[in-house]
Design a protein around this motif. Sequence first.
Motif, short mmCIF file in Angstrom:
data_model
loop_
_atom_site.label_atom_id
_atom_site.label_comp_id
_atom_site.label_asym_id
_atom_site.label_seq_id
_atom_site.Cartn_x
_atom_site.Cartn_y
_atom_site.Cartn_z
N LYS A 95 0.82 -1.21 0.00
CA LYS A 95 0.00 0.00 0.00
C LYS A 95 0.86 1.26 0.00
O LYS A 95 0.55 2.24 -0.68
N GLU A 96 1.96 1.23 0.78
CA GLU A 96 2.84 2.39 0.85
C GLU A 96 3.47 2.68 -0.51
O GLU A 96 3.53 3.84 -0.95
N CYS A 97 3.95 1.65 -1.17
CA CYS A 97 4.55 1.82 -2.50
C CYS A 97 3.51 2.29 -3.51
O CYS A 97 3.77 3.17 -4.34
N ALA A 148 19.02 -7.03 2.59
CA ALA A 148 19.76 -7.23 3.83
C ALA A 148 20.14 -8.70 4.02
O ALA A 148 19.39 -9.61 3.61
N TYR A 149 21.30 -8.90 4.66
CA TYR A 149 21.77 -10.26 4.94
C TYR A 149 21.70 -10.51 6.45
O TYR A 149 22.23 -9.73 7.25
N ASP A 150 20.99 -11.55 6.83
CA ASP A 150 20.84 -11.91 8.24
C ASP A 150 22.04 -12.77 8.65
O ASP A 150 22.12 -13.94 8.29
N ARG A 151 22.95 -12.16 9.40
CA ARG A 151 24.17 -12.88 9.77
C ARG A 151 23.90 -14.00 10.77
O ARG A 151 24.65 -14.96 10.85
N LEU A 152 22.83 -13.85 11.54
CA LEU A 152 22.48 -14.89 12.50
C LEU A 152 21.94 -16.13 11.78
O LEU A 152 22.35 -17.27 12.05
N GLU A 153 21.01 -15.87 10.84
CA GLU A 153 20.43 -16.98 10.08
C GLU A 153 21.30 -17.38 8.88
O GLU A 153 21.08 -18.41 8.26
N LYS A 154 22.28 -16.53 8.56
CA LYS A 154 23.20 -16.76 7.45
C LYS A 154 22.45 -16.91 6.12
O LYS A 154 22.66 -17.84 5.35
N ARG A 155 21.57 -15.95 5.90
CA ARG A 155 20.81 -15.94 4.64
C ARG A 155 20.28 -14.52 4.39
O ARG A 155 20.19 -13.71 5.31
N TYR A 156 19.98 -14.24 3.13
CA TYR A 156 19.34 -12.97 2.79
C TYR A 156 17.89 -13.00 3.27
O TYR A 156 17.26 -14.05 3.31
N VAL A 157 17.37 -11.84 3.62
CA VAL A 157 16.03 -11.79 4.22
C VAL A 157 14.92 -12.05 3.21
O VAL A 157 13.78 -12.34 3.58
N CYS A 158 15.24 -11.92 1.91
CA CYS A 158 14.25 -12.24 0.88
C CYS A 158 14.98 -12.51 -0.42
O CYS A 158 16.21 -12.33 -0.52
N GLN A 159 14.24 -12.95 -1.41
CA GLN A 159 14.80 -13.25 -2.72
C GLN A 159 14.70 -12.07 -3.68
O GLN A 159 15.59 -11.80 -4.47
N TYR A 160 13.58 -11.34 -3.58
CA TYR A 160 13.33 -10.22 -4.48
C TYR A 160 12.86 -9.01 -3.68
O TYR A 160 11.96 -9.13 -2.83
N LEU A 161 13.43 -7.87 -3.97
CA LEU A 161 13.09 -6.64 -3.25
C LEU A 161 12.83 -5.52 -4.25
O LEU A 161 13.63 -5.30 -5.16
N LEU A 162 11.72 -4.82 -4.07
CA LEU A 162 11.42 -3.64 -4.87
C LEU A 162 11.43 -2.44 -3.94
O LEU A 162 10.75 -2.43 -2.91
N VAL A 163 12.23 -1.43 -4.27
CA VAL A 163 12.32 -0.21 -3.47
C VAL A 163 11.79 0.94 -4.31
O VAL A 163 12.31 1.24 -5.39
N VAL A 164 10.72 1.58 -3.81
CA VAL A 164 10.08 2.68 -4.54
C VAL A 164 9.84 3.83 -3.57
O VAL A 164 9.14 3.66 -2.57
N GLY A 165 10.42 4.99 -3.88
CA GLY A 165 10.17 6.17 -3.06
C GLY A 165 10.48 5.98 -1.59
O GLY A 165 9.80 6.52 -0.72
N GLY A 166 11.51 5.20 -1.30
CA GLY A 166 11.89 4.95 0.09
C GLY A 166 11.11 3.82 0.76
O GLY A 166 11.36 3.51 1.93
N HIS A 167 10.17 3.22 0.05
CA HIS A 167 9.39 2.11 0.59
C HIS A 167 9.88 0.80 -0.02
O HIS A 167 10.29 0.76 -1.18
N GLU A 168 9.84 -0.26 0.74
CA GLU A 168 10.36 -1.55 0.29
C GLU A 168 9.28 -2.62 0.29
O GLU A 168 8.48 -2.71 1.23
N ILE A 169 9.27 -3.43 -0.76
CA ILE A 169 8.39 -4.60 -0.82
C ILE A 169 9.25 -5.84 -1.01
O ILE A 169 10.00 -5.93 -1.99
N ARG A 170 9.15 -6.77 -0.10
CA ARG A 170 9.79 -8.08 -0.27
C ARG A 170 8.84 -8.92 -1.12
O ARG A 170 7.94 -9.57 -0.62
N ILE A 171 9.06 -8.88 -2.41
CA ILE A 171 8.08 -9.41 -3.36
C ILE A 171 7.81 -10.89 -3.15
O ILE A 171 6.65 -11.33 -3.14
N ASP A 172 8.85 -11.70 -2.99
CA ASP A 172 8.62 -13.14 -2.82
C ASP A 172 7.89 -13.44 -1.52
O ASP A 172 7.06 -14.36 -1.45
N THR A 173 8.15 -12.65 -0.47
CA THR A 173 7.47 -12.85 0.81
C THR A 173 5.98 -12.54 0.68
O THR A 173 5.13 -13.32 1.13
#
Length: 218
Positions: A95-97, A148-173
Amino acid sequence: MKRNPKEKFVTLYDTAKKCLLILDHLYGNFESKLSIVTDESKVETEPSIVTEIYISALGLIDYFHRFNEIVSAMPLIKNDQRELKRLSEHITSVKECRNYLQHMRGDLMTNDAINYPVLGAISWIENNRNYVLLSNQATQNFSVPGIAYDRLEKRYVCQYLLVVGGHEIRIDTVFSEVKLFWRWLEKAAVIEPSHLKDYAWGKPTIIYSEIKEPNKAN
């Protein structure tokens, strides 16, 4: 005459299903085209791939939002239903994007520096690399965050990210959450005739009109 709740539910169920079928298409195209552009030489020979990626990404925003609006309007589903509330929470970033894209004129009319890609940036992970696709523009300096990379979980927080106007959507999530909600709805809903629950578009209705001028006598 007003529809009764059951009739309205069936109408909105079928409409939500069609939105999800569109999302399947957009997401599949988004994934396949991103996989191609990891090879920069292919972009040089077929630049329209980038256009297709942006069409799919921006289309996903619209149909994520549309799907949520439709299922939120369904009768027979309580507003405090756990599955619906979970879906709505994950749609917040969408909605924000979407609001930014619809009302970007306000931001662009100011004299502030445009230090971000106006149409957004897309990040994705492939072979453990974080790629970023920027909508190049005639601006000297602009930046965008990657995934972002989660060093504790040793993985990226998502597969696909869309950043629009300062807002982020983790598309795969968000896509996974939409599909999760649909699996719940399919199990919970009893609809007759049963073929309405088939996960397919069904036979479309196509009509046309034509205006024919009467022949004028000589």
